[in-house]
Scaffold this active site. Sequence first.
Site, PDB file in Angstrom:
ATOM      1  N   ASP A 232     -12.385  47.955  60.813  1.00 28.62           N
ATOM      2  CA  ASP A 232     -11.950  46.582  60.554  1.00 28.62           C
ATOM      3  C   ASP A 232     -13.188  45.697  60.554  1.00 28.62           C
ATOM      4  OD1 ASP A 232     -12.229  46.801  63.617  1.00 28.62           O
ATOM      5  OD2 ASP A 232     -12.121  44.645  63.256  1.00 28.62           O
TER       6      ASP A 232
ATOM      7  N   CYS B 187      -9.400  38.177  39.546  1.00 29.54           N
ATOM      8  CA  CYS B 187     -10.169  38.684  38.408  1.00 29.54           C
ATOM      9  C   CYS B 187      -9.317  38.801  37.140  1.00 29.54           C
ATOM     10  CB  CYS B 187     -10.796  40.029  38.767  1.00 29.54           C
ATOM     11  SG  CYS B 187     -12.091  39.851  40.028  1.00 29.54           S
TER      12      CYS B 187
ATOM     13  N   ASP C  13      -6.282  44.361  69.079  1.00 28.97           N
ATOM     14  CA  ASP C  13      -7.401  44.661  69.967  1.00 28.97           C
ATOM     15  C   ASP C  13      -7.002  44.263  71.384  1.00 28.97           C
ATOM     16  OD1 ASP C  13      -7.535  41.949  70.116  1.00 28.97           O
ATOM     17  OD2 ASP C  13      -9.484  41.761  69.178  1.00 28.97           O
TER      18      ASP C  13
ATOM     19  N   CYS D 176      -7.772  42.526  40.713  1.00 28.46           N
ATOM     20  CA  CYS D 176      -7.110  41.634  41.682  1.00 28.46           C
ATOM     21  C   CYS D 176      -6.599  40.385  40.956  1.00 28.46           C
ATOM     22  CB  CYS D 176      -8.082  41.266  42.805  1.00 28.46           C
ATOM     23  SG  CYS D 176      -9.157  39.879  42.419  1.00 28.46           S
TER      24      CYS D 176
ATOM     25  N   HIS E 280      -9.899  38.665  46.281  1.00 28.78           N
ATOM     26  CA  HIS E 280     -10.850  39.560  45.615  1.00 28.78           C
ATOM     27  C   HIS E 280     -11.625  40.417  46.626  1.00 28.78           C
ATOM     28  CE1 HIS E 280     -13.924  41.245  43.140  1.00 28.78           C
ATOM     29  NE2 HIS E 280     -14.784  40.817  44.049  1.00 28.78           N
TER      30      HIS E 280
ATOM     31  N   CYS F 293     -12.523  44.842  38.493  1.00 30.89           N
ATOM     32  CA  CYS F 293     -11.512  44.549  39.516  1.00 30.89           C
ATOM     33  C   CYS F 293     -10.215  44.061  38.872  1.00 30.89           C
ATOM     34  CB  CYS F 293     -12.043  43.500  40.485  1.00 30.89           C
ATOM     35  SG  CYS F 293     -10.900  43.094  41.811  1.00 30.89           S
TER      36      CYS F 293
HETATM   37 ZN    ZN Z   1     -11.191  40.803  41.920  1.00 31.48          ZN
END
Ligand code: ZN
Length: 373
Positions: free
Chosen positions: A263, A306, A89, A303, A332, A301
Amino acid sequence: MSFTVTATDGEARAGILRTAHGDVPTPAFMPVGTKATVKTLDPDELRALGGRIVLGNTYHLHFRPGDEVIAELGGLHRFMGWDGPILTDSGGFQVFSLRDTILAVDDEGVTFRSVYDGASAAFTPEIAARIQANLGSDVAMCLDVCPPAASTPEEHERAVRLTTAWAARQLAAPRAPGQLLFGIAQGGTDPELRRRSIEELGALGFDGHALGGLAVGESREEMFDAVASATPLLAADRPRYFMGIGDPEGILGVIERGIDMFDCVLPTRTARTGSALTWEGRLNLRNARFARDPRPLDEDCACPACRRFSRAYVRHLVNQEEILGLRLLTLHNLRFVLELTAGARAAIEQGRLASYVAEALARLGDAARTETP
Ligand SMILES: [Zn+2]
C-alpha cells in the site's frame, strides 16, 4: 486457509487472499483510504479501476469520527459504502511517524498526544484490537514499534522485543467475526534482528505477515536487500505484506522478491500535487509545456481521465484548482499502479516476470532520462 499460492516465478508469487468480504488476487496494490475515503473517489469508481481491497486508518478513524460511532453505524464497510475487503493498520505507524507527539513507550503500549486536539491518548495491543474489531475490517494489523531507519541498534532491538510481546497479546484479544490478523516484523535493515522478529512472530501463528520498518529512510538498495533476505524466512503459505511502497520501480522490486500485498499514499498524494504517473515518467501537469497538449495523460491508459480528456484540459483544471483535476489525476494514478500490478500478476502466471519487469523498467528508465524538468 485464507491464502492460496496459485503460481510462482522465481521468488515471486501469484495467489488469492480470501476474506469475509471477498477474494483478492495477489500481488495486490491497496489504495489508501485513510479517513474512510480514498480521497476524491467514490467506491464505485475505485472498483471500476480494479481496486479490490482498501486500506483504512485506525489512528485517524479512532479519533474522528470515533470507532464506536462507526461500529454503531454498522462498521466501516457500511459507513464508507465499500462492500469489498478492507485492511486496517494498527495505528502504530502513525504514532511512531508523529514522533514529537509520543509521551512514552513501555511494555504496556504507547502514550501520545492526539494530532486532533493534543489530548493524551494510549494505544495498547488490546486497544488496537478493540478499535479494529469496532471498525470490522477483514484484515487487522498488530500494533508494532516502528523506529526510523537511523535508530541505534539498541532501539531496533527494543522495537523487536516490544513488537513480539505486543503481538502475542493482540493475538489473544477479541476480533470481529472472520477478521484475519497479520503480525508485523521489525528489525530495520539488520538481517539478524529481522530474522529474530520473523521467527518470533512465526511461532505465534498469524494469518499473514508484514514487513514493517522499511521504506522509512534507508536507501532503496538496503530496502530491497532486506526484503530479499526476509521473504524466504516468512511462512510460504501465508500472505506477505510490504507496508508503504507505491512507486512503479518499488512495486516491481518487492513483487520480484516475493511480496504479495503493498500500500502507499504515493499515487493519490502525487495526484493531489498535480502530477501523473505515466510510462513517460512523472508528469507535472502545472508545467507550461502541457498548455496545448491534446494527448491523454498516458497514451496506453484506459482510465476515465485518459479516455476523454487532454493534458491541456487537466493542466487547466489543476492550475485553476478545480476539484475535477484532482479527481482525474487520482483516477489515473491509481489505475496506473493497479494495472502495473495486474500485469505483474499475469506475468508471474506465465513465468515471464523477469522480462515484464525489465521491459517496464526500460520504459520508465528511458522516460526518466528524457523527462524535461
Ligand atoms: Zn489514465
